[in-house]
Design a protein around this motif. Sequence first.
Motif, PDB file in Angstrom:
ATOM      1  N   LYS A  31       0.855  -1.208   0.000  1.00 43.99           N
ATOM      2  CA  LYS A  31       0.000   0.000   0.000  1.00 43.99           C
ATOM      3  C   LYS A  31       0.882   1.245   0.000  1.00 43.99           C
ATOM      4  O   LYS A  31       0.577   2.246  -0.666  1.00 43.99           O
ATOM      5  N   LYS A  32       1.972   1.162   0.745  1.00 42.02           N
ATOM      6  CA  LYS A  32       2.913   2.287   0.797  1.00 42.02           C
ATOM      7  C   LYS A  32       3.512   2.533  -0.584  1.00 42.02           C
ATOM      8  O   LYS A  32       3.699   3.687  -0.998  1.00 42.02           O
ATOM      9  N   VAL A  33       3.800   1.464  -1.293  1.00 43.66           N
ATOM     10  CA  VAL A  33       4.344   1.572  -2.661  1.00 43.66           C
ATOM     11  C   VAL A  33       3.359   2.330  -3.545  1.00 43.66           C
ATOM     12  O   VAL A  33       3.730   3.263  -4.270  1.00 43.66           O
ATOM     13  N   ILE A  34       2.114   1.950  -3.460  1.00 47.84           N
ATOM     14  CA  ILE A  34       1.087   2.590  -4.302  1.00 47.84           C
ATOM     15  C   ILE A  34       0.876   4.041  -3.871  1.00 47.84           C
ATOM     16  O   ILE A  34       0.829   4.954  -4.719  1.00 47.84           O
ATOM     17  N   ASP A  35       0.782   4.254  -2.569  1.00 43.05           N
ATOM     18  CA  ASP A  35       0.561   5.618  -2.066  1.00 43.05           C
ATOM     19  C   ASP A  35       1.699   6.546  -2.465  1.00 43.05           C
ATOM     20  O   ASP A  35       1.487   7.744  -2.697  1.00 43.05           O
ATOM     21  N   ALA A  36       2.910   5.997  -2.542  1.00 41.16           N
ATOM     22  CA  ALA A  36       4.079   6.825  -2.897  1.00 41.16           C
ATOM     23  C   ALA A  36       4.221   7.009  -4.403  1.00 41.16           C
ATOM     24  O   ALA A  36       5.151   7.678  -4.871  1.00 41.16           O
ATOM     25  N   GLY A  37       3.323   6.394  -5.151  1.00 41.31           N
ATOM     26  CA  GLY A  37       3.354   6.524  -6.605  1.00 41.31           C
ATOM     27  C   GLY A  37       4.490   5.747  -7.256  1.00 41.31           C
ATOM     28  O   GLY A  37       4.928   6.070  -8.375  1.00 41.31           O
ATOM     29  N   LEU A  38       4.965   4.707  -6.577  1.00 36.12           N
ATOM     30  CA  LEU A  38       6.068   3.914  -7.134  1.00 36.12           C
ATOM     31  C   LEU A  38       5.550   2.887  -8.134  1.00 36.12           C
ATOM     32  O   LEU A  38       4.367   2.567  -8.163  1.00 36.12           O
ATOM     33  N   ASP A  39       6.488   2.387  -8.924  1.00 39.79           N
ATOM     34  CA  ASP A  39       6.137   1.412  -9.962  1.00 39.79           C
ATOM     35  C   ASP A  39       5.808   0.054  -9.320  1.00 39.79           C
ATOM     36  O   ASP A  39       6.679  -0.549  -8.671  1.00 39.79           O
ATOM     37  N   PRO A  40       4.586  -0.444  -9.496  1.00 42.35           N
ATOM     38  CA  PRO A  40       4.241  -1.737  -8.885  1.00 42.35           C
ATOM     39  C   PRO A  40       5.090  -2.888  -9.423  1.00 42.35           C
ATOM     40  O   PRO A  40       5.348  -3.858  -8.703  1.00 42.35           O
ATOM     41  N   VAL A  41       5.516  -2.774 -10.673  1.00 39.18           N
ATOM     42  CA  VAL A  41       6.342  -3.849 -11.253  1.00 39.18           C
ATOM     43  C   VAL A  41       7.670  -3.946 -10.497  1.00 39.18           C
ATOM     44  O   VAL A  41       8.154  -5.044 -10.191  1.00 39.18           O
TER      45      VAL A  41
END
Lengths: 221, 353
Positions: A31-41
């Motif tokens: 969730k932190k990855v998504i919230d930070a706008g990072l690449d999910p891949v």
Amino acid sequence: MVDQKENQTLYQQLSQAVLDYDEVLSEQLCKKVIDAGLDPVSAIKQGLTIGMAQVGEYYKAGRYFIPELLLCSDALYAGLDVLKPHLNAQNQSQRAGKIIIGVVEGDIHDIGKNLLKAMFIASGWEVHDLGKDVSCQTFVEQTKKVRPDIVALSALMTTSMMVMPTVIDGIRGLDPDIKVMVGGAPMSQDVARKFGADGYAPDIVAGVNEAERLMSSTTQE
Amino acid sequence: MDDWWKKLAATYRFDPVTTLALGSIDTGFTSVAAGLSVTEAFNDPEKSFAARLEGEKRFGFAPLPRIIRHTLLSAHDFGGDVRLPSSPLDQAMKVVAHPVSDESGVLALKAPDPKTAGGIETAMQFSRLQHQIGGIVWFHHRSPFTMAANICGMEWFGRWMIRKPDLCDHLIDMALDHIFNVLDYWIDTFGSQNIAVYNSSPMESNQLISPKHSERFALPSHQKYINRLNQSGITRYFFHVCGEQNRNLPYLSGIADWHHPAIISIGHEVEISVAARFFPEDIIYGNIDPQIIQSESPQKIDQICQKTLEQGKTVDAGFILALGCDLPVFAPVENVSAMKQTVTKFRKSTFGF
């Protein structure tokens, strides 16, 4: 925006969460990855995939067994469930390969197959899981429909494995270029060869490596 | 210790007392070889027993053991959806749905009826047939740990071993009590002096769980089991240490205060000499890979059996040549016959007759 170093730390924490079979932390970090706008891949490849690869190493070394693997796969799926909706079409098409997996007819033992599925997903494969006690006809029909690179057959019983040559023949008849690999407790390299399989995996961890080898041999051909 | 068991022990110390040859777990194979379907093999005590006796004559099997299927099958007995095998590919009962899959389900479980649950009535009919001909009655069950895992399925049980160990302990205790509730029924019916108990432990293999978890969960239940078995008056104990259990053997040998000699059945994953070292007072039974009997030639079977018999000959307490697990339904008849011929040849060369 999190900087590059922080990203790496986040991905390392994610891989560690998988290795520590911490389902809650895996979900939170994704969730932190998504919230930070990072690449999910990147989160998948540098976090979840590396975590499952380490799980595989622990399994090979006799540090982890099936209970630990089950919980590690829970942590993997918890993270993937968060990241997957954010993958775009381009991400989805960048697959390591496409594989059909299933437990052959007469056999209901699917724990190994389910863990193998997690390993393939973590390694970036498009997985089509046909389940357990799968008839020869279903394997062939699904192969025709999905057009996979590889079909992986699993059996835990000395009796059920005897249906494998029939399934392999059926797939060969459909498309001789599709590779077939086999695995499961009663299997051996020798039996796999006798059955006409292209590949054999003695355990869950070896499965992905064997599939990659088959993909590589296909490319070379 | 009765004469029958003494004679058995003497035989397998390669003392040529009788002509007993091979041990075999073969409900499916002998039934199909006798022209039955696998469904009849597992569900028709009279036909299955007749087929077993025919197999003993034809293939030289000793009555070690005689079983139709598990006397107890926890997924069945505790209320799960279990189906009979319907094709030779199956070879065993199929668990379609386990009785429980969550904590509340586990806590709500009730002890099964020891006379009617699952396939107990079928197993009782099979045991009565054995008793009628004057033979030992075999009582076949899984270990408490394996039975417990079978109640909820290994996918849940494995997770709970780490997350909710109390649930696993609860299931193991329930399984242990169920075994002895049903065993009491057998003892009341046949007398403890006429019963041999067959215990197998596939879920404890190190292909599935760690030695650490085996020690934590399985070992205490084995100890409780042996204590209760010893109290029951039953002296014939057959323990199938199923699969790869090399790292569990030190723990298991530490609780081996059962009546000796017991029969310790091992898979091909365990060396005969290793098993004999851990269980020096017991007969070792095994350890041909079942897959080999199904896929190799009779010549190869002969070589492998010969080699195994040479290894077994060195076991002081006795050795029985057998497969390391069930004899597959698809094993070619000529391969099974080859095992008998090898034993006959070996006895001739060893004892001169």
